[in-house]
Enzyme design. Structure first.
Site, PDB file in Angstrom:
ATOM      1  N   SER A 139     -82.317 -46.515  77.649  1.00  0.00           N
ATOM      2  CA  SER A 139     -82.029 -47.628  76.739  1.00  0.00           C
ATOM      3  C   SER A 139     -82.195 -47.177  75.298  1.00  0.00           C
ATOM      4  O   SER A 139     -83.016 -46.290  75.004  1.00  0.00           O
ATOM      5  CB  SER A 139     -82.985 -48.793  77.016  1.00  0.00           C
ATOM      6  OG  SER A 139     -82.908 -49.779  76.008  1.00  0.00           O
ATOM      7  N   TYR A 178     -91.934 -51.300  76.924  1.00  0.00           N
ATOM      8  CA  TYR A 178     -90.637 -50.901  77.476  1.00  0.00           C
ATOM      9  C   TYR A 178     -90.076 -49.721  76.683  1.00  0.00           C
ATOM     10  O   TYR A 178     -89.572 -48.753  77.260  1.00  0.00           O
ATOM     11  CB  TYR A 178     -89.683 -52.087  77.408  1.00  0.00           C
ATOM     12  CG  TYR A 178     -88.298 -51.827  77.954  1.00  0.00           C
ATOM     13  CD1 TYR A 178     -88.096 -51.610  79.311  1.00  0.00           C
ATOM     14  CD2 TYR A 178     -87.184 -51.830  77.114  1.00  0.00           C
ATOM     15  CE1 TYR A 178     -86.820 -51.390  79.823  1.00  0.00           C
ATOM     16  CE2 TYR A 178     -85.906 -51.613  77.613  1.00  0.00           C
ATOM     17  CZ  TYR A 178     -85.740 -51.402  78.969  1.00  0.00           C
ATOM     18  OH  TYR A 178     -84.475 -51.174  79.467  1.00  0.00           O
ATOM     19  N   LYS A 188     -89.106 -45.991  78.161  1.00  0.00           N
ATOM     20  CA  LYS A 188     -87.795 -45.375  78.046  1.00  0.00           C
ATOM     21  C   LYS A 188     -87.834 -44.107  77.198  1.00  0.00           C
ATOM     22  O   LYS A 188     -87.086 -43.154  77.463  1.00  0.00           O
ATOM     23  CB  LYS A 188     -86.797 -46.382  77.463  1.00  0.00           C
ATOM     24  CG  LYS A 188     -86.451 -47.537  78.411  1.00  0.00           C
ATOM     25  CD  LYS A 188     -85.888 -47.038  79.729  1.00  0.00           C
ATOM     26  CE  LYS A 188     -85.355 -48.191  80.577  1.00  0.00           C
ATOM     27  NZ  LYS A 188     -84.868 -47.731  81.904  1.00  0.00           N
TER      28      LYS A 188
END
Length: 265
Positions: A146, A159, A163
Site C-alpha cells: 500500500s 498499518y 506495509k
C-alpha cells in the site's frame, strides 16, 4: 486463438484474500492467463462462487481455507497445494487490512492483528513456498502492499508500519532468492474503489477524495490485478525486489493544494 500476452499456462498459483475486490481481480487475471489458481480465503462461499464463475469461462480455480495465520498452518496450506498439483509457481499474499485506531488508543491486540495479517503472513508464506519454487528454479512471490507504506493517514500508523515492513521484506527476500530463479515483488495500491463497500466509496466521500487524485478518479481492483499479472509472468523475469505504485498519481503532489491549483479545482 492468440497466445495470452502474459501466458501462465501450466503454472500453479495461490492468492490469499482472493474472494472479492483486489484479490478477486488478481485471481481472475491469473486464471484468464491460464494458471491454475487456488483461492485462499476466509469466506469460503464467496471464493467458491468466484471459482464457479471462472470455471464457466474456461478457467481453473478452487478454494482452500485461510483461517489460521501461524507459521505451521500456512506451511501446511502451501505444501498441500504443491502436493495436489505437483508444483507451485506463484504465491500472492493479497489478504490485508487492519482495525483502524489512533496511535493514542492503539492496543496490543490491534497491533498484533495488523502485523500478523500484513507482515508475518507474508514471511511465512514465502518461506513455505521456497522449496517448491526452488525445485523448478522458477517462482514468483508477490505481496499487495500500500502507498500507506510511504504516506500517512490518520488512524493507520500501525498499518503504515506493517506495509513499510512488507516493502523492506520484499527487498531482503528478493536478494536472498535471486539465484534460485525466484523473484519477489509487490504492488503498492492507492485509493481503490470498493463499490457498495467502505466509507470512501460512498458517493459524497468519493467525490471529495477524487479532487486530490491527479488522474481524477479512484482506481479499480483490476488496476492492481493487471500489475500483479505482469509481475507473475515470465516477462517480468528481470524485475525483483521492487514495488509498483498504482495510485493514479496520488503520491506525486506535495499537498492537495498543488492538485487544486494545477487544475483550478
Amino acid at each position: 486463438m492468440a497466445k495470452h500476452p502474459f501466458d501462465l499456462s501450466g503454472r500453479v498459483a495461490i492468492v490469499t484474500g482472493g474472494g472479492r475486490g483486489i484479490g478477486a481481480a488478481i485471481v481472475t487475471r491469473l486464471a484468464q492467463a491460464g494458471a491454475v489458481v487456488v483461492i485462499a480465503n476466509r469466506t469460503q462461499d464467496v471464493a467458491e462462487a468466484l471459482a464457479r464463475d471462472l470455471a464457466a469461462e474456461g478457467g481453473t480455480a478452487h478454494c482452500v481455507p485461510f483461517d489460521n495465520l501461524d507459521r505451521d498452518s500456512l506451511r501446511a496450506m502451501v505444501d498441500g497445494v504443491a502436493r495436489q498439483h505437483g508444483r507451485l509457481d506463484i504465491v500472492v499474499h493479497n489478504a490485508g487490512g487492519c482495525p483502524w485506531s489512533s496511535l493514542e488508543d492503539l492496543d496490543e491486540a490491534k497491533l498484533e492483528e495488523t502485523l500478523t495479517l500484513n507482515l508475518s503472513a507474508s514471511v511465512w508464506l514465502a518461506q513455505a513456498a521456497i522449496p517448491h519454487m526452488r525445485a523448478n528454479r522458477l517462482g514468483r512471490i508477490l505481496v499487495t502492499s500500500s502507498v500507506s507504506a510511504r504516506v500517512a493517514m490518520g488512524g493507520g500508523a500501525h498499518y503504515s508500519a506493517a506495509k513499510a515492513g512488507v516493502n523492506a521484506f520484499i527487498r531482503g527476500a528478493a536478494f536472498e532468492l535471486a539465484r534460485d530463479g525466484i523473484t519477489v515483488n509487490g504492488v503498492e495500491a492507492g485509493f481503490i474503489a470498493k463499490p457498495g463497500r467502505g466509507t470512501m466509496s460512498q458517493p459524497e466521500n468519493r467525490a471529495k477524495l477524487e479532487r486530490f487524485i491527479p488522474v481524477g478518479h479512484m482506481g479499480e481492483a483490476d488496476d492492481i490485478g493487471c500489475a500483479m499479472l505482469y509481475l507473475a509472468s515470465v516477462e517480468a523475469k528481470y524485475v525483483t525486489g521492487q514495488t509498483i505504485v498504482v495510485d493514479g498519481g496520488s503520491t506525486l503532489p506535495e499537498t492537495g493544494f498543488a492538485v487544486e491549483r494545477q487544475w483550478g479545482l
